[in-house]
Design an enzyme around this catalytic site. Structure first.
Site, mmCIF file in Angstrom:
data_model
loop_
_atom_site.group_PDB
_atom_site.id
_atom_site.type_symbol
_atom_site.label_atom_id
_atom_site.label_comp_id
_atom_site.label_asym_id
_atom_site.label_seq_id
_atom_site.Cartn_x
_atom_site.Cartn_y
_atom_site.Cartn_z
ATOM 1 N N GLY B 472 0.821 -1.211 0.000
ATOM 2 C CA GLY B 472 0.000 0.000 0.000
ATOM 3 C C GLY B 472 0.849 1.252 0.000
ATOM 4 N N GLY B 510 10.276 -3.030 4.368
ATOM 5 C CA GLY B 510 10.440 -2.861 5.807
ATOM 6 C C GLY B 510 11.646 -1.998 6.072
ATOM 7 N N ASN B 593 7.711 10.166 -5.178
ATOM 8 C CA ASN B 593 6.357 10.307 -5.708
ATOM 9 C C ASN B 593 5.508 11.081 -4.704
ATOM 10 O OD1 ASN B 593 3.926 10.146 -6.997
ATOM 11 N ND2 ASN B 593 3.742 7.903 -6.892
ATOM 12 N N PRO B 594 5.317 12.382 -4.908
ATOM 13 C CA PRO B 594 4.594 13.190 -3.914
ATOM 14 C C PRO B 594 3.189 12.675 -3.639
ATOM 15 C CG PRO B 594 5.013 14.432 -5.962
ATOM 16 C CD PRO B 594 5.801 13.168 -6.049
ATOM 17 N N GLN B 600 1.995 8.343 2.852
ATOM 18 C CA GLN B 600 2.921 7.670 3.761
ATOM 19 C C GLN B 600 3.113 8.482 5.028
ATOM 20 O OE1 GLN B 600 4.002 4.513 3.418
ATOM 21 N NE2 GLN B 600 5.952 4.691 2.396
ATOM 22 N N GLY B 664 14.191 6.944 3.290
ATOM 23 C CA GLY B 664 12.932 6.213 3.520
ATOM 24 C C GLY B 664 11.903 7.096 4.208
ATOM 25 N N GLY B 666 8.599 5.596 5.056
ATOM 26 C CA GLY B 666 7.498 4.750 5.532
ATOM 27 C C GLY B 666 7.257 4.859 7.026
ATOM 28 N N GLU B 667 8.296 5.206 7.774
ATOM 29 C CA GLU B 667 8.172 5.122 9.225
ATOM 30 C C GLU B 667 8.310 6.448 9.952
ATOM 31 O OE1 GLU B 667 9.933 0.959 10.365
ATOM 32 O OE2 GLU B 667 10.690 1.571 8.420
#
Lengths: 340, 700
Positions: B472, B510, B593-594, B600, B664, B666-667
């Site tokens: 996702g 991850g 990718n905005p 995210q 990154g 994602g986190e």
């Protein structure tokens, strides 16, 4: 999950006859609670009798100026009804404070009243629960009891203890409105005051209501209630939406000058049934409409309160919370700006 | 090499989006199979002990039941596997909810009914499931799950604290949390001859393949794992859990038949990992100007007795601020519960709560603005490694956020703003997350000028294959953009293929590592391809590459940074908490990718909001399992909990991190978000809540 037969009788009498004759049979309406119970193995009926379409889905004006709500009326439709919104705002607000839009589209008036406690231990087949398995003990007493009772619970003896709460918001509003519940049984029809429909656990926590097996709720009648035009439902919960009440307050009040001349208060999230706060009402009537009065009234209701003192999260916080929520609700109704 | 961005930095829609919207993108359970069988497990009702007998007769007798497997009848697995993966291999019970038998039937309903008919008898043994920092069983692990040392001491922080002009000492607690992606963990497995084919809800097809090959004593080439679309993961779908091994084990007993198993929501609280609860003792010492002289961050946290997982909670405090002395440590309580696992920003998420609340407490104690305090303790070089930063723009994030949040107009006095019966306050916290590159992702670029993928005459199309995972986060779109720039063609000419071990090995989705690790491999393959075939290749021309090492590793410290701002409102009577506004400002290299990056960041912030106000797996230690085991009991934030959420990022040109210049994302969105909310709640009310989630009882 146990296989079950599914039946769709032609009318309510047929449904009542079928369920009355079969101890393993159960009514199915919106299914928003029962279907979960089937999956969890908590309910194991041999036959489901679908009553969809067998009770009224209409809200009709009663000759006395009240409203009659068919048991099949969906929560979403009841909340949206113009008459309910204008004459009984507490009921519309309570409905909209409950569940989610999707669930309200499915849940019925009768089914909402008969939903069961969300006590985690009741819903977990691996833990003792006197409501689910009489005599096995109450896991909530020393367990996760954040959503549990402070009024009217059974703390001992251990084999009947139950501190569960009734989860319905709608029922709390109906309690404050003096609603009457019409019930069809094998012996015929009877009418039960809403506040007498649900039981306290007493020595028999497995029974939520006074209904006999096979009795079907067919309608809920609202008497005319001028005071209800100025009523509110304030729900305090851990999440702003889609969460059960920690404490909820259904209230209506009439003030002449500075003096309270009439008051109705019911509490949710505090007991095994929607709790009509009669001691609070008595303390309010005749007193000045001030925060001090509201707080004193809430405390009067809590005189016999007994929180769950669990090392894993009890309900002691609900005592000040009830006082705060009642005060805020009544202050809001009287349109005053005074704060703790 | 460094890529010249054309597609990168522009809004690239998800190529798989239309299929997902139409319901045609197959998730694991939807993989079609002829006459599939359905698995339902029998789970232990005790936390520790032994199964003494299993009576399967009633289940066996049920119509439609194909097989009931027990530890006595189950096929054997290799011994060389994680203890947690040894499903049905012994009668020992090490956690409540452990698989003790499994039923396979022709319908899922029958399997479930039969599982309820299996009678299990236990010899129960005493268990320990409560996190107790005075437990005699606490131990110091060798390393954190990241491989970093458990403890690290620089100088003499206790002496520095004793001499500090101002000190803050406080204990912070964070809850056990469960991931709960919308798509539950799911495995669809079939043995075809000696091969095992698995459709899996996973963030890591290669890791799943590796685990299953190990468990069943197969060569990795004899296992296929496929996961083109995954409905959320948050870390629980990173590692492989007992459910996957169980499904493959059961399928082995019915060769040629496809076995499907999707966990129920309740089972999602048992066996697929969680974020462990932490107790964090934090002390900060500062001179009168607010310069840190000491940081100590000592953690006690949960793990499982059968398998260690050490949440790297205090690692956040190793590099965030300059300080003369420093100590970080971890002690682990081995409990008779399931094994913890990675959950979005493992370590940074809980650790930033303690560390960034303590900074706020220090700011209050000093009478210094909390942003200014952080600026004063900005390091010149990375305090942990002593390396210069490839780029570090924490201060710029704080300054920009302050501007957007009207911070200069903030009255720092707590409990000073009452609006319509709600106390309002605002808070800030800092965020960081490392740039992670995993080795070993294999990428292939192939020209297609004929057949379905090309038209033979016009410009070539490029098939780009890599066993990456999209849970996702937007890997389909981001990798398409990277491949387009690496091949210097428009995105329309790229046919990306991911989520299948047929494409080789790849690292997981991850550690916020995907774009870096996969993108570097794709870039390398594209470069080789262009070197070899130029811009006018023949059909079938192909080049491969594996994620190259970063030549700048060891030369620079590489991290993303961010600043969270939150406005909190607390009801003056009832203590109810709402968050009218959240803002996150991030400096995370080039944003590839905005369109998906914004999601995210927002998703991370939402999860931080959720951790701040709601998420708590209530582990009833008497029984040893989580009792609020559904989404009515385990609250996740709803839209009504928050008002406006804004995300902004700063442009960073970092030539050292990877060819894309990206870090990154994602986190980092979750890191510090809960601290900003707790700090704002303190500003609103004057009440300092040091335990998550923050609930209304704290303010009554």
């Amino acid at each position: 999950m146990k296989p079950f037969a599914y039946e769709r009788p032609d009318d309510a009498q047929g449904a009542v006859a079928t369920v009355s004759a079969d101890p393993g049979a159960a009514f199915l309406a919106g299914g928003t609670n029962l279907v979960d119970h089937l999956r969890l193995g908590l309910a194991t009926p041999s036959t489901l009798v679908d009553v969809t379409g067998l009770t009224s889905t209409e809200i009709t004006d009663a000759p006395d100026g009240g409203l009659s709500i068919g048991a099949g009326v969906r929560n979403a439709d009841l909340a949206a009804d113009e008459r309910v919104r204008a004459r009984y705002p507490v009921l519309a607000q309570a409905l909209l404070a409950g569940a989610s839009g999707q669930l309200r589209n499915m849940a019925t008036t009768g089914g909402n009243l008969l939903q069961r406690t969300r006590c985690a231990y009741f819903q977990d087949l691996t833990t003792p629960c006197n409501k689910r398995e009489p005599g096995s003990g109450c896991s909530a007493l020393e367990g996760w009891a954040r959503h549990h009772a402070v009024l009217g619970a059974t703390h001992e003896p251990a084999d009947v203890a139950c501190v569960a709460t009734h989860p319905s918001d709608m029922a709390v509003a109906l309690a404050v409105l003096d609603a009457q519940v019409r019930v069809l049984g094998a012996e015929g029809e009877r009418t039960i005051p809403l506040s007498a429909l649900h039981r306290l656990p007493g020595g028999e926590p497995s029974r939520d209501t006074v209904l006999a097996h096979g009795e079907l709720i067919t309608a809920v009648d609202l008497p005319p209630s001028p005071i209800a035009a100025r009523s509110t439902y304030d729900k305090v919960r851990d999440r702003a939406s889609f969460a059960f009440a920690l404490v909820s307050v259904a209230a209506a009040i009439e003030v002449v000058g500075d003096t309270i001349t009439d008051a109705r208060v019911a509490l949710g999230g505090v007991a095994h049934k929607p709790w009509r706060a009669t001691a609070a009402e008595e303390a309010l009537v005749g007193a000045p409409a001030t925060d001090d009065t509201f707080r004193a009234a809430a405390r009067a209701e809590l005189v016999d309160a007994r929180p769950v003192e669990s090392p894993r999260g009890g309900t002691a916080f609900k005592l000040p919370l009830v006082t705060a929520a009642v005060t805020a609700a009544l202050r809001g109704l009287t349109g005053r700006e005074e704060h703790a | 090499m460094t890529l010249t961005p054309h597609a990168m930095g522009t809004a690239v829609p998800r190529p798989e989006g239309p299929e997902k919207v139409r319901g045609r993108a197959p998730y694991a359970f939807e993989h079609p199979a002829a006459e599939p069988l359905y698995l339902f497990p029998v789970q232990a009702a005790i936390a520790r002990g032994r199964v003494t007998a299993i009576d399967t007769s009633a289940a066996d007798a049920l119509d439609g039941v194909v097989l009931v497997l027990t530890p006595e009848t189950a096929p054997r697995l290799s011994d060389a596997i994680d203890p947690d993966h040894g499903v049905l291999q012994s009668a020992q019970v090490h956690q409540h909810g452990q698989y003790v038998a499994a039923v396979v039937a022709t319908t899922s309903e029958t399997a479930r009914e039969a599982a309820e008919l299996v009678r299990v008898t236990y010899a129960q043994e005493p268990h320990v499931a409560a996190l107790d920092e005075d437990s005699p069983e606490l131990y110091g692990p060798d390393t954190l799950v990241t491989g970093a040392p458990s403890d690290d001491t620089r100088g003499d922080p206790d002496a520095a604290l004793a001499q500090a002009a101002v000190t803050v000492r406080a204990t912070y607690r964070t809850s056990m949390e469960h991931h709960q992606p919308m798509e539950p963990h799911t495995t669809v497995a079939v043995w075809e001859g000696g091969r095992l084919v698995v459709h899996e809800a996973t963030q890591a097809v290669s890791w799943t393949r590796q685990t299953l090959a190990g468990a069943f004593g197969l060569a990795e080439d004899d296992v296929d794992v496929v996961a083109p679309h995954v409905g959320g993961g948050f870390g629980s779908k990173g590692g492989t859990h007992p459910n996957t091994v169980l499904t493959a084990l059961v399928a082995r007993a019915v060769p040629g038949r496809t076995v499907k198993y999707a966990l129920t929501r309740q089972q999602m609280f048992d066996l697929v990992g969680y974020r462990p609860a932490t107790i964090q003792h934090v002390a900060l010492g500062a001179d009168a100007d607010g310069r840190l002289t000491a940081i100590t961050h000592d953690v006690v946290e949960q793990s499982s007795r059968i398998q260690e997982f050490v949440e790297p909670t205090a690692a956040f405090s190793r590099g965030m601020y300059e300080a003369d002395t420093r100590r970080t440590s971890h002690r682990v309580a081995p409990l008779d519960i399931g094994v913890p696992t990675y959950m979005r920003a493992p370590g940074e998420a809980p650790g930033s709560f303690g560390a960034e609340c303590a900074m706020d407490e220090l700011a209050v104690a000093l009478g210094v603005d909390p942003i200014e305090l952080r600026v004063r303790n900005e390091p010149e070089v990375d305090p942990e490694e002593g390396l210069p930063y490839s780029s570090r723009n924490l201060v710029a994030c704080l300054r920009r956020g302050a501007e957007l949040f009207d911070w200069s107009r903030r009255d720092p006095t707590p409990r000073s703003r009452l609006v319509d019966g709600w106390w309002h306050g605002s808070g800030v916290a800092a965020a960081t997350f490392p740039v992670v590159r995993f080795p070993g992702s294999e990428a292939r670029v192939r020209a297609a000028r004929n057949g379905v993928a090309g038209n033979g005459s016009g410009a070539p199309r490029y098939v780009v294959e890599i066993a990456a995972s999209d849970i996702g986060q937007g890997a389909w779109a981001a990798l398409t953009a990277i491949a387009a720039d690496a091949l210097d063609v428009p995105v329309e000419r790229i046919d990306l293929a991911i989520g299948d071990t047929a494409f080789g090995s790849a690292s997981p989705a991850g550690g916020s590592s995907g774009t870096t690790s996969w993108g570097a491999a794709i870039t390398e393959a594209a470069e080789r391809f262009r070197d070899k075939y130029g811009d006018d290749p023949d059909d079938g021309d192909a080049a491969d590459a594996t994620t190259p090492d970063n030549p700048w590793a060891g030369e620079y410290a590489m991290h993303a940074y961010g600043a969270h701002f939150a406005e909190v409102a607390v009801h003056a009577d009832t203590g109810e908490i709402r968050v009218p506004r959240m803002l996150g400002v991030f400096a995370a290299g080039r944003i590839v990718n905005p369109l998906t990056a914004r999601s995210q960041f927002l998703g991370g912030m939402t999860m931080g909001l959720s951790a701040a106000l709601h998420e708590e797996s209530v582990l009833d230690d008497r029984f040893g399992h989580v009792v609020n085991r559904d989404l009515a009991g385990y609250h996740i934030a709803t839209c009504a909990d928050v008002g406006r959420m804004d995300v902004e990022w700063l442009d960073e040109d970092d030539p050292y991190v990877n060819p894309m210049g990206s870090k990154g994302i994602g986190e980092i969105g979750i890191v510090g978000a809960a601290a900003a909310i707790a700090n704002a709640a303190h500003h609103a009310t004057g009440v300092r809540v040091r335990s998550l989630p923050i609930t209304l009882d704290a303010f009554l």
